[in-house]
Each structure stands twice: as structure tokens, then as C-alpha cells.
Enzyme design. Structure first.
Site, short mmCIF file in Angstrom:
data_model
loop_
_atom_site.label_atom_id
_atom_site.label_comp_id
_atom_site.label_asym_id
_atom_site.label_seq_id
_atom_site.Cartn_x
_atom_site.Cartn_y
_atom_site.Cartn_z
CG HIS A 64 11.08 36.70 64.41
ND1 HIS A 64 10.90 37.93 64.97
CD2 HIS A 64 12.03 36.09 65.16
CE1 HIS A 64 11.70 38.07 66.02
NE2 HIS A 64 12.39 36.97 66.15
CG ASP A 65 9.04 29.81 64.16
OD1 ASP A 65 9.43 29.17 65.16
OD2 ASP A 65 7.88 29.79 63.75
CB ILE A 66 13.01 27.60 66.43
CG1 ILE A 66 12.15 26.63 65.63
CG2 ILE A 66 12.34 27.98 67.74
CD1 ILE A 66 11.96 25.28 66.31
CB THR A 120 10.08 51.44 57.26
OG1 THR A 120 9.11 50.56 56.68
CG2 THR A 120 11.42 51.18 56.64
CD GLN A 190 5.90 51.96 55.80
OE1 GLN A 190 6.64 51.88 56.77
NE2 GLN A 190 5.83 51.01 54.89
NE ARG A 211 0.19 51.73 52.53
CZ ARG A 211 0.32 51.82 53.84
NH1 ARG A 211 -0.73 52.04 54.60
NH2 ARG A 211 1.50 51.66 54.41
O1 C5P Z 1 2.19 50.76 50.96
P1 C5P Z 1 3.62 50.83 51.39
O2 C5P Z 1 4.51 51.49 50.35
O3 C5P Z 1 3.80 51.41 52.78
O4 C5P Z 1 4.04 49.30 51.44
C1 C5P Z 1 5.25 48.92 52.00
C2 C5P Z 1 5.38 47.45 51.88
O5 C5P Z 1 6.65 47.06 52.37
C3 C5P Z 1 4.37 46.64 52.69
O6 C5P Z 1 4.05 45.49 51.91
C4 C5P Z 1 5.10 46.25 53.94
O7 C5P Z 1 4.69 44.99 54.44
C5 C5P Z 1 6.53 46.17 53.45
N1 C5P Z 1 7.58 46.40 54.43
C6 C5P Z 1 7.65 47.52 55.23
N2 C5P Z 1 8.66 47.66 56.15
C7 C5P Z 1 9.57 46.73 56.29
C8 C5P Z 1 9.52 45.61 55.46
C9 C5P Z 1 8.51 45.48 54.53
O8 C5P Z 1 6.86 48.42 55.10
N3 C5P Z 1 10.57 46.90 57.16
#
Ligand code: C5P
Length: 235
Positions: A64-66, A120, A190, A211
Site C-alpha cells: 500500500h504505497d504510491i 477480515t 479475526q 492458526r
Molecule cells: O491465523 P489466521 O488463520 O487468522 O491467519 C490468517 C492469515 O491471513 C494471517 O497471515 C493474516 O495476515 C492473513 N490475512 C488476513 N486478512 C486479510 C488478509 C490476510 O487475516 N484480509
């Protein structure tokens, strides 16, 4: 080559820990994701090592940049031969188009270029706090449409939004969905979480799982359970 639906997020503080997990996994059955933590500590070398082990790598650095900076970054990612790389759609159409051109300029490019819509981890209240009054779904659809028109191959979104995006943008668009949890698992940070089965039913192309797999006492067992769930669904 098979097209594994599960992308295991290798969110580890050392290359050794990530490679130890990768050694338990079969590259025919899953892909792997290198995110900010692992890349910051281990850099492109760990990406190369994972590719040498036969894995297709999603380089999840959410640029996320120029436009010029993002284009240059995704270009070197494509030159490394990663399977997928991403930018933030909220960086704008001009930035995404510059990224598209840069990736396309790489000879024999095979890298999917996708855009993050709304993380998310964001609840409606979190989104409102950033000055966006729309509901997450509305903002996700808005950014997904913008991303498609800017030439992205797909978006990162919650599987809760996947069906609406499919309906609006059609089948020829990758939907990569993190925030996946096994029934009964803790959501952690999340907010918009969905089970693997429902994610696929909603039209998700690939499931990002961290996870639930890497934090399990038997990661391979959990992955196998997910793959059985997914294969039953596609019968
Ligand atoms: O451990 P978990 O299942 O929550 O990991 C979700 C992975 O997806 C993390 O590496 C996180 O950085 C990535 N991610 C996210 N939401 C987004 C994009 C990527 O959780 N919108």
C-alpha cells in the site's frame, strides 16, 4: 499440477520455525503463505527455500504505497516466481494498474496479482473508525469492483462476502479468503470468520488458514480433516 485450495499461513518469527512446519506439509496438498512477520525476519531467502521444497508461495505483503513503489515491489516478486502477491485496493485504481503493468512486463509471468478489500479483522465499528461509513460488505463490493476493473486477478475478502462478490463479478475472478476457522475454534483477532466448508460453498477459490492449522497439536491431521471436508463438498 494439482490446484490445492488451502494456503497455510506460515506466520512464524524465524525461518527455522516456518521451514519446520513446511517440512510437515505436502506441497501437492497445500500452498504456503509468507506474510509480514516471516518476510521481515527472513526475507526473500525463505521464499526461495520454500519454493525449492516444491511449494507455491503466496507473498502476502499487502503493498500500500504510491503507484511507482508498489509497481516496483510486485515486479520483483513476480521475477522471484511467487505464485501470488497482493496490494491494497484502497491504494486506488492508478496504483493497481501500475502494479498490473509491472507484473505483466515480467517475461513468462505466472504470478497472480490480487488486491485486499477490507481486512477480515475489521468489524463494522472498526471500519467506521477509519472514516468509512459503509457496511463492510458494501465497501468490499465497491473495492472488488474497482480491483477487477483495474485488472486484478482477484481479491482477498472474507468468505462471508464471497457469494455476493461472485454474483456481482462472475466466476473469472479469484476470491482468496482468510478468517477461516474450524467449527468451535477461537476467532482470535479475526472478526468475520467462516468454516472451510461454508467458505467453499460461498464461492471462495482459496482458503488462507493460519492458526487453526499451525497452532494445532497435529497440524497435518487438521489439514487432512479440512481436505476431506472440502472433497466431500465438491462431490
Ligand atoms: O491465523 P489466521 O488463520 O487468522 O491467519 C490468517 C492469515 O491471513 C494471517 O497471515 C493474516 O495476515 C492473513 N490475512 C488476513 N486478512 C486479510 C488478509 C490476510 O487475516 N484480509
Amino acid at each position: 499440477m494439482s490446484d490445492p485450495k488451502v494456503i497455510v499461513a506460515l506466520d512464524y518469527p524465524t525461518a527455522d520455525a516456518a521451514l519446520a512446519m513446511a517440512d510437515q506439509l505436502n506441497p501437492e496438498l497445500c500452498r504456503v503463505k509468507v506474510g509480514k512477520e516471516l518476510f521481515t525476519v527472513a526475507g526473500p531467502e525463505v521464499v526461495r527455500l520454500l519454493m525449492q521444497k516444491g511449494f507455491e508461495v503466496f507473498l502476502d505483503l499487502k503493498f500500500h504505497d504510491i503507484p511507482n513503489t508498489v509497481a516496483a515491489a510486485v515486479k520483483v516478486a513476480a521475477q522471484m516466481g511467487v505464485w501470488m502477491v497482493n496490494v491494497h485496493a484502497s491504494g486506488g485504481s492508478r496504483m493497481m494498474r501500475a502494479a498490473r503493468e509491472a507484473v505483466d512486463s515480467v517475461p513468462n509471468n505466472k504470478t497472480h496479482l490480487i488486491a485486499v478489500t477490507v481486512l477480515t479483522s475489521m468489524s463494522p465499528e472498526d471500519l467506521a473508525e477509519t472514516g468509512i461509513a459503509k457496511r463492510p460488505l458494501e465497501q468490499v463490493l465497491y473495492l472488488a469492483d474497482m480491483a477487477k476493473r483495474a485488472g486484478m486477478d482477484g481479491v482477498v475478502c472474507s468468505a462471508q462476502e464471497a457469494a455476493a462478490i461472485r454474483a456481482q463479478l462472475g466466476d473469472d475472478f479469484l476470491l482468496v479468503t482468510p478468517g477461516i476457522r474450524m467449527p468451535g475454534d477461537a476467532a482470535g483477532d479475526q472478526r468475520r470468520v467462516v468454516t472451510p466448508h461454508d467458505a467453499l460453498a460461498n464461492g471462495s477459490s482459496y482458503l488462507v488458514m493460519g492458526r487453526s492449522i499451525t497452532g494445532a497439536t497435529d497440524p497435518v491431521g487438521v489439514l487432512q480433516k479440512i481436505l476431506v471436508m472440502l472433497s466431500q463438498r465438491s462431490l
